[in-house]
Design an enzyme around this catalytic site. Structure first.
Site, PDB file in Angstrom:
ATOM      1  N   GLU A   1       0.799  -1.303   0.064  1.00 45.67           N
ATOM      2  CA  GLU A   1      -0.064   0.133  -0.115  1.00 45.67           C
ATOM      3  C   GLU A   1       0.910   1.319  -0.002  1.00 45.67           C
ATOM      4  OE1 GLU A   1      -2.179   1.019   3.530  1.00 45.67           O
ATOM      5  OE2 GLU A   1      -1.388  -0.399   4.837  1.00 45.67           O
TER       6      GLU A   1
ATOM      7  N   GLU B   1       3.848   8.770  -4.015  1.00 44.57           N
ATOM      8  CA  GLU B   1       4.862   8.258  -2.867  1.00 44.57           C
ATOM      9  C   GLU B   1       5.872   7.393  -3.341  1.00 44.57           C
ATOM     10  OE1 GLU B   1       2.398   7.085   0.856  1.00 44.57           O
ATOM     11  OE2 GLU B   1       1.381   9.051   0.614  1.00 44.57           O
TER      12      GLU B   1
END
Length: 686
Positions: free
Chosen positions: A489, A498
């Site tokens: 995740e 990210e």
């Protein structure tokens, strides 16, 4: 998403013979505030005397109406030297002036008049009333609706000041001097649809000088010209006017000042839904609703039709106030009108618990997380772990992947959780192992040493006998075995922001050739938006760097100017790893209405396994999921787009040896500078 539990309702009055009694009556009736004129409407002061009929006018004014034929309605009310032009401030105490009174500037002022003397007199009266509002410390001043400059009008050159004007000494305040008369100006051609050219100057000057007082500009939803138009009118002769343009002309020339807001006057006819929803991205402080807009129900009480109700409820969600105006058509006065509005407000759906917790984040700009470069805090982990949807979807994906594997029940299935954090994905994997009865060997890989402490404690207390805790960066870890499934995740609000592509590319070396990645792909989405609120939040930093930084934000005072379009897509395992993760795309959006572009909103949709997905794209949103807010890419200079035009934007993802960054710009219909070139203001550290 409304913040207030009740609707604030005020009353617009043309004049109050007994100010104290009027306020008392309205307050007794449950009204929260009152809009009062600063001066009696019939007191049209003449602070600049007109020259005699046979005197010369200002050079260049020969085509304008002469002072001798100036409209008598604009004439002054005769006052003696001992009479004041308005009532005393001592009628109310300061707490009343500052809390329950909104001042109204005179509506008869004509700042765009072709008559030099009318124009100058209007300016003097503007400052006289502005000074009085400042003296009273009013919280807000309601400004009259701007006027449209005629397309043929060319302001005359002013080469000298007539004697009749030069001998006048207007009132002067040490804190707010009146605007001096011009002494020279070149001939200027006013382009079509110019709105309140001189009025905007006065408003901006006042905004600079009265920093504590809010200015509310009154704008009708439909122009009076369009309201009076009939089916027999020639459409070529009467071109529809977009009143949003009136507002946009003035707020743009006032540099999007935070103290300038709009008050919408609700009309009997409403524009299209697209035009109405556009106001959600503007700083609307109140809605003025005339009693004439209401209908009577079977019992004789005032109500609004369904379309008006829907519009009001959409604006209630943005905490606007309501101002009732006009003569009541009910024996109980305006109280039944207020009661209907309060009932309508109460019909808004209850704010869910999670949304209540997010109220403080509405339109609040936050720097995106960089978990690869920084170690997340315990509180951040705790917030994300409360998401009721995300981990359920992950568990469903792992379960479906395991059930599709063609292996015997006793075969060991190796699952690697990459970026394990404090273990929520590990729990989801172990839950699948229990429900399927399969033999799992789990590796929990995490680079944050603080999270490793939590994982090791959970391994002991929750008896994770088949879990191996690995303290390492997944990109450089040498796995002892190959994985059947890798679960991660690592997604940000824009999908890849990210650095999930870089992380998973480095980790896919320990995935079996037929191994499964969860997620197996994710796509970012982009849409242009209008939001005065977000623009001013960035602008307040007064530097370029903040306009070249993307922000995570719970969007609220925003209007999207098109459906989000796919931007970048990443697939795992990445079979074309040599091609890298740099991207460039051009997106086109057809404009359905006039609007101001303040930036772009970004989203993502991730495919976990087969058709199991998680998404923050408004078109496919995973209801109930709150781990991600959208991302906002601002632009330094707002760009005006018109209905029918095509907005063309570009987005680039670039990388260097130690960082990744985005660059964005607009190339049509008007180009802007490239934002964040070479990652000079913002980048993601590898």
């Amino acid at each position: 998403m409304r913040k207030n539990s009740s609707l604030s309702v005020g009353v617009d009055t043309n004049f109050a013979p007994n100010l104290v009694q009027t306020l008392t009556d309205y307050r007794t009736g449950g009204f929260d505030f009152c809009c009062l004129p600063l001066c009696h409407p019939r007191n049209r002061r003449q602070l600049v005397p007109y020259p005699k009929a046979n005197s010369s006018t200002t050079p260049g004014d020969e085509g304008a109406s002469s002072p001798a034929t100036a409209p008598q309605s604009a004439g002054p009310q005769n006052l003696t030297e001992d009479e004041a032009w308005t009532r005393s401030d001592m009628l109310l105490d300061s707490s009343q002036w500052t809390t329950v009174v909104v001042g109204k500037m005179s509506s008869w002022l004509d700042f765009e008049s072709e008559d030099y003397f009318i124009r100058l007199n209007s300016e003097k009266v503007f400052w006289q009333e502005a000074q009085w509002a400042i003296h009273l410390t009013l919280p807000a001043l309601l400004l009259p609706t701007p006027t449209i400059t005629p397309h043929h009008y060319i302001p005359p050159p002013v080469t000298s000041i007539p004697p009749a004007v030069s001998t006048v000494t207007p009132p002067v305040s040490p804190s707010l001097p009146p605007t001096p008369a011009p002494t020279s100006a070149a001939t200027a051609v006013v382009p079509p649809t110019v709105c309140a050219a001189n009025y905007a100057h006065l408003i901006y000057d006042l905004l600079q000088r009265a920093s504590f007082m809010a200015l509310w500009l009154r704008i009708p939803l439909v122009s009076p010209t369009d309201s009076a138009k009939t089916d027999d009118d020639d459409t070529d002769e009467y071109e529809s006017e977009d009143t949003w343009e009136w507002w946009n002309h003035i707020r743009t020339r006032c540099d999007h000042h935070t103290n300038l807001s709009v008050v919408l006057e609700v009309t009997g006819d409403l524009p299209s839904e697209e035009h109405l929803s556009r106001w959600c991205g503007e700083p609307v402080k109140a809605l003025i609703i005339p009693t004439s807009v209401f209908m009577r129900n079977a019992k004789g009480f005032p109500v609004l039709d369904q379309r008006h109700q829907r519009f009001l409820m959409s604006m209630f969600d943005h905490d606007v106030q309501v101002i009732l105006t006009g003569q009541p058509h009910h024996a109980s006065g305006l109280v039944p009108y207020k009661a209907f509005l309060q009932t309508l407000y109460s019909r808004l759906p209850a704010v869910p618990y999670q949304d209540q917790a997010e109220l403080s984040y509405l339109d609040y700009l936050q720097a995106p997380l960089q978990p690869l470069a920084d170690n997340l805090e315990s509180q951040t982990y705790e917030t994300f772990e409360k998401d009721p949807i995300k981990y359920k979807r992950y568990e469903e994906a792992v379960h479906a992947a395991v059930m599709d594997m063609k292996v015997s029940d006793n075969t060991e299935i190796v699952v690697m959780v990459l970026g394990a954090g404090r273990g929520p994905l590990v729990k989801a994997v172990l839950s699948v192992a229990k429900s399927t009865g399969r033999n799992f060997k789990v590796f929990a890989v995490e680079k944050n040493p603080n999270a490793i402490v939590t994982l090791k404690n959970m391994k002991i207390t929750q008896h994770w006998d088949n879990v191996t805790i690995v303290s390492a960066d997944m990109r450089y870890w040498e796995a002892p075995v190959k994985a059947d499934i890798i679960v991660s995740e690592l997604l940000g609000s824009f999908g890849d922001n990210e650095l999930s592509p870089e992380c998973l590319d480095g980790a896919q070396k320990f995935l079996k050739p037929d191994g499964i990645s969860i997620p197996y792909s994710y796509t970012s989405y982009l849409a242009p938006l209008t939001s005065e609120k977000l623009y001013n939040e960035v602008k307040a930093h007064n530097d370029v760097a903040h306009f070249e930084t993307p922000y995570v934000v719970k969007l609220h005072s925003v209007h999207l100017l098109g459906k989000p379009q796919p931007c970048f897509t990443f697939v795992h395992p990445n079979r074309d790893i040599l091609l890298g993760n740099d991207r460039f795309t051009t997106l086109q959006f057809h404009m359905n209405t006039n609007a101001t572009v303040h930036g772009f909103s970004g989203y993502f949709q991730a495919m976990l396994y087969k058709n199991i997905n998680i998404s923050i794209n408004p078109e496919t949103y995973s209801i109930g999921m709150f781990s991600w807010f959208p991302i906002f890419f601002p632009i330094r200079a707002p760009i005006l787009v018109h209905e029918g035009e095509t907005l063309v934007i570009t987005m680039k993802r670039a990388s260097g040896k130690s960082r990744v960054w985005y660059e964005w710009d607009i190339v049509a219909p008007t180009s802007c500078q490239i934002h964040n070139p070479n990652g000079r203001s913002y980048f993601m550290s590898l």
